[in-house]
Design a protein around this motif. Structure first.
Motif, PDB file in Angstrom:
ATOM      1  N   UNK A 310       0.889  -1.418  -0.108  1.00 19.92           N
ATOM      2  CA  UNK A 310       0.051   0.142   0.035  1.00 19.92           C
ATOM      3  C   UNK A 310       0.744   1.313   0.116  1.00 19.92           C
ATOM      4  N   UNK A 311       0.559   2.166  -0.867  1.00 20.63           N
ATOM      5  CA  UNK A 311       1.513   3.401  -1.167  1.00 20.63           C
ATOM      6  C   UNK A 311       0.373   4.436  -0.487  1.00 20.63           C
ATOM      7  N   UNK A 312       0.825   5.257   0.350  1.00 21.78           N
ATOM      8  CA  UNK A 312      -0.146   6.323   1.093  1.00 21.78           C
ATOM      9  C   UNK A 312       0.333   7.666   1.089  1.00 21.78           C
ATOM     10  N   UNK A 313      -0.304   8.585   1.487  1.00 21.63           N
ATOM     11  CA  UNK A 313       0.066  10.007   1.687  1.00 21.63           C
ATOM     12  C   UNK A 313       1.103   9.989   2.983  1.00 21.63           C
ATOM     13  N   UNK A 314       2.012  10.782   3.181  1.00 24.06           N
ATOM     14  CA  UNK A 314       2.607  10.773   4.311  1.00 24.06           C
ATOM     15  C   UNK A 314       2.052  11.642   5.085  1.00 24.06           C
ATOM     16  N   UNK A 315       1.591  11.018   6.448  1.00 26.12           N
ATOM     17  CA  UNK A 315       0.493  11.950   7.271  1.00 26.12           C
ATOM     18  C   UNK A 315       1.428  11.936   8.716  1.00 26.12           C
ATOM     19  N   UNK A 316       2.671  11.679   8.686  1.00 25.88           N
ATOM     20  CA  UNK A 316       3.495  11.764   9.905  1.00 25.88           C
ATOM     21  C   UNK A 316       3.595  13.434  10.341  1.00 25.88           C
ATOM     22  N   UNK A 383       3.195   0.605   3.196  1.00 28.76           N
ATOM     23  CA  UNK A 383       2.885  -0.627   4.171  1.00 28.76           C
ATOM     24  C   UNK A 383       3.850  -1.762   3.864  1.00 28.76           C
ATOM     25  N   UNK A 384       3.595  -2.920   4.836  1.00 32.21           N
ATOM     26  CA  UNK A 384       4.203  -4.081   4.773  1.00 32.21           C
ATOM     27  C   UNK A 384       4.023  -4.936   3.225  1.00 32.21           C
ATOM     28  N   UNK A 385       5.110  -5.360   2.557  1.00 31.23           N
ATOM     29  CA  UNK A 385       4.921  -6.069   1.358  1.00 31.23           C
ATOM     30  C   UNK A 385       4.117  -7.341   1.678  1.00 31.23           C
ATOM     31  N   UNK A 570      11.475  -1.792   4.692  1.00 31.75           N
ATOM     32  CA  UNK A 570      10.338  -2.699   4.101  1.00 31.75           C
ATOM     33  C   UNK A 570      10.196  -3.963   4.615  1.00 31.75           C
ATOM     34  N   UNK A 571      11.318  -4.639   5.043  1.00 36.53           N
ATOM     35  CA  UNK A 571      11.486  -6.023   5.407  1.00 36.53           C
ATOM     36  C   UNK A 571      10.948  -6.066   6.979  1.00 36.53           C
ATOM     37  N   UNK A 572      11.405  -5.030   7.688  1.00 37.44           N
ATOM     38  CA  UNK A 572      11.291  -4.946   9.223  1.00 37.44           C
ATOM     39  C   UNK A 572       9.699  -4.664   9.509  1.00 37.44           C
ATOM     40  N   UNK A 573       9.238  -3.841   8.962  1.00 35.06           N
ATOM     41  CA  UNK A 573       7.959  -3.511   9.472  1.00 35.06           C
ATOM     42  C   UNK A 573       6.901  -4.569   9.765  1.00 35.06           C
ATOM     43  N   UNK A 574       5.839  -4.220  10.486  1.00 36.42           N
ATOM     44  CA  UNK A 574       4.943  -5.286  10.961  1.00 36.42           C
ATOM     45  C   UNK A 574       3.546  -4.571  10.510  1.00 36.42           C
ATOM     46  N   UNK A 579       6.355   2.407   6.498  1.00 32.12           N
ATOM     47  CA  UNK A 579       7.711   3.241   6.255  1.00 32.12           C
ATOM     48  C   UNK A 579       7.397   4.707   5.849  1.00 32.12           C
ATOM     49  N   UNK A 580       7.945   5.468   6.418  1.00 31.20           N
ATOM     50  CA  UNK A 580       7.853   6.989   5.970  1.00 31.20           C
ATOM     51  C   UNK A 580       8.940   7.383   5.144  1.00 31.20           C
ATOM     52  N   UNK A 581       8.746   7.792   3.749  1.00 30.52           N
ATOM     53  CA  UNK A 581       9.742   7.880   2.810  1.00 30.52           C
ATOM     54  C   UNK A 581       9.846   9.246   2.370  1.00 30.52           C
ATOM     55  N   UNK A 582      10.864   9.860   2.705  1.00 35.09           N
ATOM     56  CA  UNK A 582      10.821  11.398   2.275  1.00 35.09           C
ATOM     57  C   UNK A 582      12.176  11.438   1.431  1.00 35.09           C
TER      58      UNK A 582
END
Ligand SMILES: Nc1nc2c(ncn2[C@@H]2O[C@H](COP(=O)(O)OP(=O)(O)OP(=O)(O)O)[C@@H](O)[C@H]2O)c(=O)[nH]1
Ligand SMILES: [Mg+2]
Length: 618
Positions: A310-316, A383-385, A570-574, A579-582
């Motif tokens: 899932x690709x989503x907007x960065x809401x951090x 999100x998680x692959x 990407x591998x780590x997340x539950x 993962x926040x990417x900037x």
């Protein structure tokens, strides 16, 4: 027939030397001047290709040899970019199948050869890297024959010529004891064994679009092969779209290829690979044809994606600090643009307009897209692959892969156990019996079980294992695979991490950040050694009560942090993390940032040998 053209693709497993061979072909055909400075692997021209030393996109070039134009398509060998190989094979009349003289045929050799045989393309086999100290060319040739037979090659497909090459020095020969100083034997083999393109230049125009490019002056360029007829600049033409509709246009610009350049052409005919302008809105797989008697070429779809994210907007809370493109509109437009050229990618809408499900051929396929986007100035969260499942007769099926591991024999036990817990079934063990004692293990394993496996295996074998995978179709859902058995250390408030706070936390697990790094509530700052998540205060300052304490502060010894790059993250997340990417940062965060709104994690099932214990460093 156009006797003066040959169209070939170079295909192989990753790193077997395709792009290096193209270098040598370019040099020896006189494309470069003797004193010209040319980088190694010049076809790997985009930034990520150079950084990673791998080819990501298939690209074409052309050389002239004895008056014959040879259009060459260099393809990537990594399995995640198999779609590029499929795309390239539609342009050519034959392939050079490269195989490393020591490694022999590997999973992607099998994949690309199968595609070439299905497309009925005659192969020339090039056993490359014969200069390697551990080269075993004779054995490798036998393995190649076995592979052809295993793939049900037709009788005539088995009559391939074999060349032995050292691509780095630019030498090829037809037998190991032949003396050769250059690639002449290879060029000769191409002229002799690869058929000249069929197709009648006087027939109706048919040009199949296989790639897109962009020019500041001329807009979208379509790169493709003319299968029949001819085309001149200024011609009127029709585009038969993928949906069957037809659209009229004028070819404003026509280019041929020469070395690394596009060269202006007035006219081109059946057999050649060209680029054309004046085709706004055209996409890969569409046909450019005659206006009066339009005739479309068959569009063959490529293999389906196996993994989704899932690709989503960065809401951090830090959203918009670094990136230029941060809205869902930007995200949507960028993904739409990517779909034009990334043939193996799919994008699906989701319930909310902020999120998209992006499907690709593997983690690297998607990671490269994300990395490219952040360099362009995008911010997003992913999100998680997950693997792509499907329903057949009411049963859930999931993609499975063949996994081949090459490792020192001492690690066989550890790896067997590790892969077993990930539902891998061992199908073969071969001890090479060579000095050094390496073993080769083969498994079938759900694609799911591969997520994050590579980095774990490298850690377990101290970087000595070589891992290869090959998509092997679908099988019934194999049941639950235990997920990460560690929790996360989560910042409970915004601020700047202090050495003092981190020092007191480093016993808990492994930290991803060092002192001075800005954090927010809900940001994951490390991996907890225990299974549960733990909220921690990383911005705590030590009270400066007296001199002695502040002196003691300076003596704090922090274990160096282990920052996560995109792929590790990407591998780590539950499931409940993003993962926040900037452009400048990769952060891991909880989907729900507020501590008091977040549900607790459930205790996972514990299985022997699957525990990840933080390694002491230094
Ligand atoms: N010893 C030796 N090394 C070679 C030879 N050909 C290529 N290499 C090396 O092998 C490595 C991979 O070469 P590339 O040309 O990038 O391989 P590739 O097949 O294009 O790789 P991908 O495009 O990523 O699949 C480089 O370090 C080359 O220098 C050869 O004939 N002998
Ligand atoms: Mg390459």
């Amino acid at each position: 027939m156009t006797e003066s053209i040959r169209n070939i693709a170079i295909i192989a497993h990753v790193d077997h030397g395709k792009t290096t061979l193209v270098d040598a072909m370019l040099w020896q055909s006189g494309i470069f001047k003797a004193n010209q400075e040319v980088v190694e692997r010049v076809m790997d021209s985009n930034e990520l290709e150079r950084e990673r030393g791998i080819t990501i996109l298939a690209k074409n070039t052309a050389i002239f040899y004895e008056g014959v134009k040879i259009n060459i398509v260099d393809t990537p060998g990594h399995s995640d970019f198999g779609g590029e190989v499929e795309r390239a094979l539609k342009l050519v009349d034959g392939v050079l199948l490269l195989v490393d003289a020591s490694e022999g045929p590997l999973p992607q050799t099998r994949y690309v050869l199968r595609k070439a045989l299905e497309a009925k393309l005659p192969p020339i086999v090039v056993v490359n890297k014969i200069d390697r100290a551990d080269a075993r060319p004779q054995e490798v040739v036998n393995e190649i024959y076995d592979l052809f037979i295993d793939l049900d090659a037709a009788e005539e497909q088995l009559e391939f010529p074999i060349l032995y090459a050292d691509a780095r020095r630019g030498i090829a020969k037809t037998s190991l004891d032949q003396s050769s100083e250059n690639l002449a034997p290879l060029f000769q083999a191409i002229l002799e064994h690869i058929p000249a393109p069929a197709g009648d230049p006087t027939d109706v125009l048919q040009l199949l679009v296989a790639n897109l490019d962009y020019s500041d002056y001329h807009g979208r360029l379509a790169i493709g092969r003319i299968f029949s007829g001819s085309l001149a600049r200024g011609d009127e033409a029709a585009i038969v779209k993928l949906d069957g509709t037809t659209q009229k246009t004028r070819i404003t610009k026509l280019y041929g290829f020469k070395g690394l350049e596009r060269v202006d052409a007035d006219r081109a005919e059946a057999g050649d690979i060209v680029a054309i302008a004046g085709v706004e809105g055209i996409t890969i797989g569409e046909t450019v044809t005659s206006v009066e008697t339009p005739r479309a070429l068959l569009h063959v779809p490529v293999d389906e994606p196996t993994i989704s994210m899932v690709f989503t907007v960065n809401t951090s809370p830090f959203s918009g600090r670094e990136g230029t493109y941060v809205t869902s509109r930007h995200l949507r437009d960028r993904l739409k643009k990517e779909l034009l050229t990334n043939v193996a990618l799919l994008v699906e809408e989701m319930d909310t307009t902020d999120s998209f499900k992006v499907l690709g051929r593997g983690e690297l396929h998607l990671a490269i897209l994300i990395e490219t986007m952040r360099r362009e100035g995008h911010e997003l969260a992913v999100g998680k692959p997950e693997t792509v499942t499907r329903q057949v007769n009411g049963k859930v099926q999931e993609p499975v892969e063949q996994l081949i591991l090459d490792c020192p024999a001492e690690f066989v036990g550890v790896l067997m156990q590790k892969i077993g817990t990930r539902k891998g079934i061992n199908t073969k063990i071969v001890g090479h019996g060579r000095p050094g004692g390496r073993a080769r293990l083969e498994f079938t394993i759900p694609s799911r079980g591969l997520i994050g496996l590579r980095s774990e295996i490298l850690q377990d074998t101290r970087g000595t294992a070589v891992m290869n995978t090959l998509f092997d179709g679908y099988a019934e859902w194999q049941g639950e695979i235990p997920r990460r058995l560690t929790g996360s250390l989560i910042a409970d408030r915004v601020g700047r991490a202090t050495g003092y706070a981190l020092y007191n936390l480093q016993e808990r697990g492994e930290l991803f950040i060092g002192p001075g790094v800005e954090v927010y509530e809900g940001m994951v700052i490390g991996e907890n050694a225990r299974w549960d998540d733990m909220e921690v205060n990383v911005v705590k300052e030590k009270k400066q009560t007296n001199m002695r304490a502040s002196v003691a502060d300076e003596a704090i010894r922090l274990i160096p942090a282990r920052p996560l790059n995109l792929e590790l993250a990407m591998e780590f997340i539950a499931e409940d993390e993003y993962v926040e990417v900037t452009p400048q940062s990769i952060r891991v965060r909880k989907k729900i940032l507020e501590t008091n709104k977040r549900p607790r994690r459930h205790r996972p099932r514990r299985e022997a040998g699957n525990e990840r214990v933080p390694q002491p460093v230094g």
